[in-house]
Design a protein around this motif. Structure first.
Motif, PDB file in Angstrom:
ATOM      1  N   SER A 126       0.923  -1.286   0.167  1.00 44.07           N
ATOM      2  CA  SER A 126       0.093   0.011   0.124  1.00 44.07           C
ATOM      3  C   SER A 126       0.841   1.406   0.102  1.00 44.07           C
ATOM      4  O   SER A 126       1.964   1.256   0.163  1.00 44.07           O
ATOM      5  CB  SER A 126      -1.010  -0.091   1.313  1.00 44.07           C
ATOM      6  OG  SER A 126      -0.179   0.396   2.313  1.00 44.07           O
ATOM      7  N   GLY A 127       0.338   2.370  -0.254  1.00 44.73           N
ATOM      8  CA  GLY A 127       1.030   3.674  -0.114  1.00 44.73           C
ATOM      9  C   GLY A 127       1.798   3.647   1.410  1.00 44.73           C
ATOM     10  O   GLY A 127       2.665   4.208   1.745  1.00 44.73           O
ATOM     11  N   SER A 128       0.400   3.474   2.179  1.00 45.01           N
ATOM     12  CA  SER A 128       0.872   3.664   3.664  1.00 45.01           C
ATOM     13  C   SER A 128       2.088   2.667   3.890  1.00 45.01           C
ATOM     14  O   SER A 128       3.140   3.351   4.832  1.00 45.01           O
ATOM     15  CB  SER A 128      -0.133   3.321   4.581  1.00 45.01           C
ATOM     16  OG  SER A 128      -1.580   4.032   4.181  1.00 45.01           O
ATOM     17  N   ILE A 159       5.296   4.452   2.743  1.00 42.31           N
ATOM     18  CA  ILE A 159       5.646   5.692   3.572  1.00 42.31           C
ATOM     19  C   ILE A 159       6.296   5.066   4.788  1.00 42.31           C
ATOM     20  O   ILE A 159       7.301   5.705   5.332  1.00 42.31           O
ATOM     21  CB  ILE A 159       4.328   6.641   4.006  1.00 42.31           C
ATOM     22  CG1 ILE A 159       3.980   6.915   2.599  1.00 42.31           C
ATOM     23  CG2 ILE A 159       4.691   7.685   4.919  1.00 42.31           C
ATOM     24  CD1 ILE A 159       2.541   7.869   2.815  1.00 42.31           C
ATOM     25  N   TYR A 189      -1.644  13.593   4.046  1.00 40.47           N
ATOM     26  CA  TYR A 189      -2.642  12.889   4.088  1.00 40.47           C
ATOM     27  C   TYR A 189      -2.962  12.225   5.276  1.00 40.47           C
ATOM     28  O   TYR A 189      -2.039  11.993   6.320  1.00 40.47           O
ATOM     29  CB  TYR A 189      -2.232  11.557   3.005  1.00 40.47           C
ATOM     30  CG  TYR A 189      -3.148  10.385   2.875  1.00 40.47           C
ATOM     31  CD1 TYR A 189      -4.285  10.539   2.259  1.00 40.47           C
ATOM     32  CD2 TYR A 189      -2.841   8.999   3.666  1.00 40.47           C
ATOM     33  CE1 TYR A 189      -4.855   9.440   2.153  1.00 40.47           C
ATOM     34  CE2 TYR A 189      -3.477   8.127   3.558  1.00 40.47           C
ATOM     35  CZ  TYR A 189      -4.701   8.353   2.650  1.00 40.47           C
ATOM     36  OH  TYR A 189      -5.480   7.131   2.423  1.00 40.47           O
ATOM     37  N   THR A 245      -1.073   9.239   6.781  1.00 46.21           N
ATOM     38  CA  THR A 245       0.407   9.504   7.078  1.00 46.21           C
ATOM     39  C   THR A 245       0.318  10.028   8.325  1.00 46.21           C
ATOM     40  O   THR A 245       1.330   9.843   9.253  1.00 46.21           O
ATOM     41  CB  THR A 245       0.817  10.463   5.995  1.00 46.21           C
ATOM     42  OG1 THR A 245       0.683   9.762   4.651  1.00 46.21           O
ATOM     43  CG2 THR A 245       2.333  10.615   6.057  1.00 46.21           C
ATOM     44  N   GLU A 274       3.913  16.733   0.622  1.00 46.68           N
ATOM     45  CA  GLU A 274       3.225  16.321  -0.553  1.00 46.68           C
ATOM     46  C   GLU A 274       3.177  17.582  -1.591  1.00 46.68           C
ATOM     47  O   GLU A 274       2.857  18.497  -1.206  1.00 46.68           O
ATOM     48  CB  GLU A 274       1.937  15.951  -0.236  1.00 46.68           C
ATOM     49  CG  GLU A 274       1.777  14.555   0.706  1.00 46.68           C
ATOM     50  CD  GLU A 274       0.426  14.610   1.267  1.00 46.68           C
ATOM     51  OE1 GLU A 274      -0.640  14.914   0.804  1.00 46.68           O
ATOM     52  OE2 GLU A 274       0.283  13.629   2.168  1.00 46.68           O
ATOM     53  N   THR A 285       1.797  11.554  -4.982  1.00 44.00           N
ATOM     54  CA  THR A 285       0.861  10.554  -5.419  1.00 44.00           C
ATOM     55  C   THR A 285      -0.174  11.405  -6.539  1.00 44.00           C
ATOM     56  O   THR A 285      -0.547  10.805  -7.505  1.00 44.00           O
ATOM     57  CB  THR A 285      -0.111  10.466  -4.321  1.00 44.00           C
ATOM     58  OG1 THR A 285       0.730   9.552  -3.435  1.00 44.00           O
ATOM     59  CG2 THR A 285      -1.263   9.550  -4.646  1.00 44.00           C
ATOM     60  N   PHE A 286      -0.488  12.715  -6.146  1.00 45.54           N
ATOM     61  CA  PHE A 286      -1.450  13.393  -6.804  1.00 45.54           C
ATOM     62  C   PHE A 286      -0.994  14.005  -8.234  1.00 45.54           C
ATOM     63  O   PHE A 286      -1.485  14.129  -9.077  1.00 45.54           O
ATOM     64  CB  PHE A 286      -1.616  14.788  -5.963  1.00 45.54           C
ATOM     65  CG  PHE A 286      -2.842  14.595  -5.108  1.00 45.54           C
ATOM     66  CD1 PHE A 286      -2.878  13.680  -4.503  1.00 45.54           C
ATOM     67  CD2 PHE A 286      -3.817  15.559  -4.866  1.00 45.54           C
ATOM     68  CE1 PHE A 286      -4.068  13.656  -3.469  1.00 45.54           C
ATOM     69  CE2 PHE A 286      -4.988  15.528  -4.263  1.00 45.54           C
ATOM     70  CZ  PHE A 286      -5.106  14.325  -3.306  1.00 45.54           C
ATOM     71  N   SER A 308       1.162   6.507  -3.756  1.00 41.80           N
ATOM     72  CA  SER A 308       0.441   5.692  -3.458  1.00 41.80           C
ATOM     73  C   SER A 308      -0.027   5.134  -4.989  1.00 41.80           C
ATOM     74  O   SER A 308      -0.839   5.845  -5.492  1.00 41.80           O
ATOM     75  CB  SER A 308      -0.791   6.318  -2.778  1.00 41.80           C
ATOM     76  OG  SER A 308      -2.025   5.282  -2.832  1.00 41.80           O
ATOM     77  N   THR A 337      -2.059   3.065  -5.613  1.00 40.02           N
ATOM     78  CA  THR A 337      -3.435   2.928  -5.570  1.00 40.02           C
ATOM     79  C   THR A 337      -4.197   3.894  -6.412  1.00 40.02           C
ATOM     80  O   THR A 337      -5.190   3.623  -7.129  1.00 40.02           O
ATOM     81  CB  THR A 337      -4.201   2.787  -4.296  1.00 40.02           C
ATOM     82  OG1 THR A 337      -3.263   1.996  -3.289  1.00 40.02           O
ATOM     83  CG2 THR A 337      -5.464   2.786  -4.017  1.00 40.02           C
ATOM     84  N   ILE A 374      -4.793  -1.872  -4.273  1.00 39.63           N
ATOM     85  CA  ILE A 374      -4.016  -1.203  -3.307  1.00 39.63           C
ATOM     86  C   ILE A 374      -2.387  -1.273  -3.341  1.00 39.63           C
ATOM     87  O   ILE A 374      -2.140  -2.491  -3.186  1.00 39.63           O
ATOM     88  CB  ILE A 374      -4.223  -1.553  -1.876  1.00 39.63           C
ATOM     89  CG1 ILE A 374      -5.980  -1.037  -1.640  1.00 39.63           C
ATOM     90  CG2 ILE A 374      -3.571  -0.621  -0.613  1.00 39.63           C
ATOM     91  CD1 ILE A 374      -6.442   0.215  -1.173  1.00 39.63           C
ATOM     92  N   ALA A 375      -1.674  -0.268  -3.664  1.00 43.77           N
ATOM     93  CA  ALA A 375      -0.263  -0.384  -3.887  1.00 43.77           C
ATOM     94  C   ALA A 375       0.428   0.839  -3.516  1.00 43.77           C
ATOM     95  O   ALA A 375      -0.081   1.878  -3.711  1.00 43.77           O
ATOM     96  CB  ALA A 375       0.046  -0.832  -5.316  1.00 43.77           C
TER      97      ALA A 375
HETATM   98  C1  LIG Z   1      -4.050   7.390  -0.689  1.00 41.97           C
HETATM   99  C2  LIG Z   1      -2.920   8.301  -0.253  1.00 41.97           C
HETATM  100  C3  LIG Z   1      -1.846   7.659   0.441  1.00 41.97           C
HETATM  101  C4  LIG Z   1      -1.975   6.346   1.039  1.00 41.97           C
HETATM  102  O1  LIG Z   1      -2.029   5.207   0.006  1.00 41.97           O
HETATM  103  P1  LIG Z   1      -2.756   3.819   0.274  1.00 41.97           P
HETATM  104  O2  LIG Z   1      -2.446   3.187  -0.906  1.00 41.97           O
HETATM  105  O3  LIG Z   1      -4.244   4.196   0.454  1.00 41.97           O
HETATM  106  O4  LIG Z   1      -2.173   3.233   1.421  1.00 41.97           O
HETATM  107  C5  LIG Z   1      -0.865   8.341   0.753  1.00 41.97           C
HETATM  108  N1  LIG Z   1      -0.397   9.634   0.272  1.00 41.97           N
HETATM  109  C6  LIG Z   1      -1.511  10.154  -0.515  1.00 41.97           C
HETATM  110  C7  LIG Z   1      -1.319  11.570  -1.054  1.00 41.97           C
HETATM  111  C8  LIG Z   1      -2.639   9.658  -0.975  1.00 41.97           C
HETATM  112  O5  LIG Z   1      -3.491   9.931  -1.741  1.00 41.97           O
END
Ligand SMILES: *Cc1c(COP(=O)(O)O)cnc(C)c1O
Length: 381
Positions: free
Chosen positions: A74-76, A79, A99, A102, A142, A173-174, A193, A195, A205-206
């Motif tokens: 996951s993104g989490s 991190i 986020y 985070t 971010e 991510t954005f 993320s 995801t 979810i990645a």
């Molecule tokens: C969604 C998101 C995350 C977390 O990612 P997951 O894949 O949901 O664990 C982290 N940072 C940002 C900016 C996100 O939008």
């Protein structure tokens, strides 16, 4: 084969199957044969390395122009693995709008391991510099914040960080590597993320990390393997496939977002729009210099007195859901949904009003999206 859009479609050739398959196979094998006890094998156990995952990791490292990439569950998890390179007593400066997950990881988990954090407005490099202490090791932020799309300069931040010999870590991510490559702007580590835009279809979810150099890569690899939150071969394949269409998806996200912004500007029900593409703000100034586009997320406020719940429940094509960055458009009310864990005071301080709506613009026909927003707005009057 060096152009970015070509790299999206063709990662590093693996040439490791006997079938001529054009795609890297999904290697559902947890363990690998040793030809002999003494053999030096490339793969021995799939937490430590898996060819499908490695393909994705090399693909993303190439896009970000980094030394090495890492795929997480996951993104989490990505991190966590990055922030776990620090040790008790280290101090990290973080963006004050980050986020929610985070924020929770930092405040309710990492602080238990004696990491110190100071939140600042990273848009202002002087604030970052003023927060630096002898034990400061990194600045984490971010590039575009959620949900208000505040933009931090990677270049200006990295300049301060380099002066003080601390790391610059960017959650991009954005934007995705199609719109910004933070390592080229001076960052040391970039996180996604996956995801969201990298996979792009709301079906996985990645998380991804890319490190600039060998030394950082070794520290992150240690955590990836030791903590073990690696991405499965099946999910690695989904992210790999999503990345192949990143450019064409992002182009449509950008085009649709721009048209929707223009539509919202024409409507009296909308009192404020947050989108870095709109000229005249500091956010726009930075984004125009450091990105190749202003992204696919548009946030806006409905005029006082209009029922924001009715509005987001009133769209028919655009679905009411959290998450973002996928082919389908998603709408949500941050104060009730993505940012509900903030107290009313914290929400107010962060600019998250009850009238604020976040829209993740998909790749549908913009006429349909605009008609859908229009019919829901019409019902408010
Ligand atoms: C969604 C998101 C995350 C977390 O990612 P997951 O894949 O949901 O664990 C982290 N940072 C940002 C900016 C996100 O939008």
């Amino acid at each position: 084969m060096t152009e970015f859009n070509t790299k999206l479609v063709h990662g590093k050739p693996q040439n490791d199957n006997n079938t001529g398959a054009v795609n890297v196979p999904v290697y559902n094998s947890s363990t690998y044969i040793y030809p002999s006890v003494e053999a030096k094998v490339k793969y021995d156990y799939a937490r430590s390395g898996n060819p499908t995952r490695n393909y994705l990791e090399e693909q993303v490292a190439g896009l970000e122009n980094g030394y090495r990439g890492f795929a997480f569950s996951s993104g989490s998890a990505a991190i966590h693995a990055v922030l776990a390179i620090f040790k008790p007593g280290d101090h990290i400066i973080i963006g004050k709008e980050i986020y929610g997950g985070t924020f929770r990881l930092i405040n309710e988990f990492l602080k238990r391991w004696q990491l110190e954090f100071t939140a600042v407005d990273t848009q202002n490099p002087d604030e970052i510099e003023a927060a630096i202490k002898p034990n400061t090791k990194a600045v984490y932020f971010e590039s575009f914040t959620n949900p208000l799309l505040h933009v931090t300069s990677v270049k200006a931040t990295a300049k301060v960080a380099q002066k003080h010999h601390i790391l610059t870590i960017v959650d991009d991510t954005f934007l995705s590597p199609y719109l910004q490559r933070p390592l080229n702007l001076g960052a040391d580590i970039v996180i996604h993320s996956a995801t969201k835009y990298l996979s792009g279809h709301s079906d996985v979810i990645a998380g991804m990390v890319v490190a600039k150099d060998k030394e950082l890569a070794e520290r992150i690899y240690f955590n990836q393997n030791a903590i073990g939150s690696t991405l499965s071969p099946e999910d690695s394949n989904l992210v790999r496939r999503g990345i192949q269409t990143l450019a064409v998806r992002m182009d449509r996200h950008l085009e649709n977002a721009q048209k929707i912004v223009e539509f919202l500007q024409s409507r009296k029900e909308i009192s404020k729009i947050y989108y870095p593409g709109i000229a005249g703000t500091r956010d726009h100034e930075i984004a125009a210099k450091e990105t190749d586009g202003f992204g696919g997320i548009v946030s806006f406020e409905l005029a006082d007195g209009l029922d924001s719940t009715k509005f987001v429940e009133g769209t028919k094509l655009i679905q009411l859901a959290v998450s973002l960055g996928a082919v389908e458009s998603l709408i949500e009310l941050p104060y009730k949904m993505t940012h509900a864990e903030l107290s009313p005071e914290e929400q107010l301080k962060a600019g998250i009003t009850h009238q604020l709506v976040r829209l993740s613009v998909g790749i549908e026909d913009s006429k349909d999206l605009i008609a859908d927003l229009g019919q829901s707005l019409d019902k408010l009057d």
